[in-house]
Write a protein that holds these residues in place. Structure first.
Motif, PDB file in Angstrom:
ATOM      1  N   ASP A  20     -20.053  -1.598  -5.508  1.00 19.83           N
ATOM      2  CA  ASP A  20     -18.899  -2.346  -5.022  1.00 19.83           C
ATOM      3  C   ASP A  20     -18.465  -1.736  -3.682  1.00 19.83           C
ATOM      4  N   ALA A  21     -18.529  -2.528  -2.626  1.00 23.36           N
ATOM      5  CA  ALA A  21     -18.195  -2.029  -1.281  1.00 23.36           C
ATOM      6  C   ALA A  21     -16.749  -1.578  -1.160  1.00 23.36           C
ATOM      7  N   THR A  22     -15.893  -2.002  -2.089  1.00 25.01           N
ATOM      8  CA  THR A  22     -14.483  -1.603  -2.023  1.00 25.01           C
ATOM      9  C   THR A  22     -14.190  -0.338  -2.827  1.00 25.01           C
ATOM     10  N   HIS A  23     -15.199   0.167  -3.564  1.00 24.95           N
ATOM     11  CA  HIS A  23     -15.005   1.376  -4.367  1.00 24.95           C
ATOM     12  C   HIS A  23     -15.251   2.612  -3.510  1.00 24.95           C
ATOM     13  N   HIS A  24     -14.313   3.565  -3.598  1.00 23.92           N
ATOM     14  CA  HIS A  24     -14.413   4.810  -2.849  1.00 23.92           C
ATOM     15  C   HIS A  24     -14.129   5.994  -3.761  1.00 23.92           C
ATOM     16  N   SER A  25     -14.789   7.091  -3.481  1.00 21.87           N
ATOM     17  CA  SER A  25     -14.503   8.358  -4.158  1.00 21.87           C
ATOM     18  C   SER A  25     -13.587   9.158  -3.247  1.00 21.87           C
ATOM     19  N   TRP A  26     -12.553   9.738  -3.830  1.00 18.10           N
ATOM     20  CA  TRP A  26     -11.544  10.468  -3.062  1.00 18.10           C
ATOM     21  C   TRP A  26     -11.409  11.877  -3.622  1.00 18.10           C
ATOM     22  N   TRP A  27     -11.684  12.871  -2.768  1.00  9.83           N
ATOM     23  CA  TRP A  27     -11.489  14.273  -3.116  1.00  9.83           C
ATOM     24  C   TRP A  27     -10.201  14.699  -2.455  1.00  9.83           C
ATOM     25  N   ARG A  28      -9.148  14.832  -3.236  1.00 11.32           N
ATOM     26  CA  ARG A  28      -7.787  15.049  -2.729  1.00 11.32           C
ATOM     27  C   ARG A  28      -7.565  16.491  -2.314  1.00 11.32           C
ATOM     28  N   TYR A  29      -6.852  16.652  -1.190  1.00 13.89           N
ATOM     29  CA  TYR A  29      -6.406  17.974  -0.766  1.00 13.89           C
ATOM     30  C   TYR A  29      -5.222  18.402  -1.628  1.00 13.89           C
ATOM     31  N   SER A  30      -5.127  19.690  -1.906  1.00 16.87           N
ATOM     32  CA  SER A  30      -4.061  20.206  -2.777  1.00 16.87           C
ATOM     33  C   SER A  30      -2.670  19.995  -2.183  1.00 16.87           C
TER      34      SER A  30
ATOM     35  N   VAL B 173     -11.749  11.101  -7.424  1.00 13.73           N
ATOM     36  CA  VAL B 173     -10.942  10.087  -8.086  1.00 13.73           C
ATOM     37  C   VAL B 173     -11.326   8.746  -7.473  1.00 13.73           C
ATOM     38  N   SER B 174     -11.566   7.756  -8.305  1.00 14.69           N
ATOM     39  CA  SER B 174     -11.927   6.429  -7.815  1.00 14.69           C
ATOM     40  C   SER B 174     -10.707   5.703  -7.271  1.00 14.69           C
ATOM     41  N   VAL B 175     -10.873   5.152  -6.093  1.00 13.27           N
ATOM     42  CA  VAL B 175      -9.861   4.283  -5.493  1.00 13.27           C
ATOM     43  C   VAL B 175     -10.582   3.073  -4.918  1.00 13.27           C
ATOM     44  N   PHE B 176      -9.842   2.018  -4.687  1.00 10.79           N
ATOM     45  CA  PHE B 176     -10.398   0.785  -4.143  1.00 10.79           C
ATOM     46  C   PHE B 176      -9.648   0.390  -2.888  1.00 10.79           C
ATOM     47  N   SER B 177     -10.361  -0.178  -1.933  1.00 12.49           N
ATOM     48  CA  SER B 177      -9.741  -0.587  -0.680  1.00 12.49           C
ATOM     49  C   SER B 177      -9.102  -1.975  -0.771  1.00 12.49           C
ATOM     50  N   LYS B 178      -9.367  -2.687  -1.846  1.00 10.83           N
ATOM     51  CA  LYS B 178      -8.761  -4.004  -2.057  1.00 10.83           C
ATOM     52  C   LYS B 178      -8.173  -4.075  -3.464  1.00 10.83           C
ATOM     53  N   LYS B 179      -6.940  -4.506  -3.527  1.00  9.20           N
ATOM     54  CA  LYS B 179      -6.258  -4.635  -4.821  1.00  9.20           C
ATOM     55  C   LYS B 179      -7.004  -5.595  -5.744  1.00  9.20           C
ATOM     56  N   GLU B 180      -7.565  -6.647  -5.179  1.00  9.00           N
ATOM     57  CA  GLU B 180      -8.262  -7.662  -5.963  1.00  9.00           C
ATOM     58  C   GLU B 180      -9.438  -7.070  -6.749  1.00  9.00           C
ATOM     59  N   SER B 181      -9.984  -5.984  -6.266  1.00 11.63           N
ATOM     60  CA  SER B 181     -11.122  -5.353  -6.944  1.00 11.63           C
ATOM     61  C   SER B 181     -10.739  -4.786  -8.308  1.00 11.63           C
ATOM     62  N   LEU B 182      -9.461  -4.557  -8.529  1.00 12.67           N
ATOM     63  CA  LEU B 182      -9.007  -4.022  -9.812  1.00 12.67           C
ATOM     64  C   LEU B 182      -8.791  -5.110 -10.858  1.00 12.67           C
ATOM     65  N   ALA B 183      -8.789  -6.359 -10.441  1.00 12.90           N
ATOM     66  CA  ALA B 183      -8.527  -7.464 -11.372  1.00 12.90           C
ATOM     67  C   ALA B 183      -9.531  -7.481 -12.526  1.00 12.90           C
TER      68      ALA B 183
END
Length: 120
Positions: free
Chosen positions: A98-108, A57-67
């Motif tokens: 984008d350095a603020t974009h991260h992939s997240w593999w969530r634990y159940s 799941v894509s997440v970002f480390s900075k809110k501004e990156s979602l603008a």
């Protein structure tokens, strides 16, 4: 262990658990739901196949990156969700240009819906 059945060697070895990582993600509405945290592979398996990156799941480390995403018509109606990830949340890897974009593999065991706050 992970929220979704993952392909072999997924996530990659460079992905790691993060403690205190603040992550931002687009949500469909002001009330988070499980679908907000489903991967592309889970939503559209026939389209995305078995590449590991599609199970994150894509997440970002900075809110501004979602603008810039919120300016797109397909995302204009969405809200920004904020999560504080801990080591028990899953594995994270910076991906893409984008350095603020991260992939997240969530634990159940991690309840992303309960942990998510809508960031006004």
């Amino acid at each position: 262990m992970f929220a979704e059945a993952l392909p072999t060697d997924c996530p990659p070895p460079v992905a790691c658990e993060q403690d205190g990582f603040v992550a931002y993600r687009l949500l469909e509405a002001k009330t988070p739901c499980a679908e907000d945290f489903a991967s592309h592979a889970a939503r559209w398996p026939e389209k995305y196949g078995s590449q590991c990156k599609h199970f994150a799941v894509s997440v970002f480390s900075k809110k501004e990156s979602l603008a810039r995403l919120l300016e797109m018509p397909v995302h204009a109606h969405k809200c920004v969700g904020r999560l504080l990830l801990a080591a028990s949340s899953g594995k994270v890897q910076q991906t893409g240009k984008d350095a603020t974009h991260h992939s997240w593999w969530r634990y159940s065991e991690f309840d992303a819906v309960a942990a998510c706050e809508v960031d006004e």
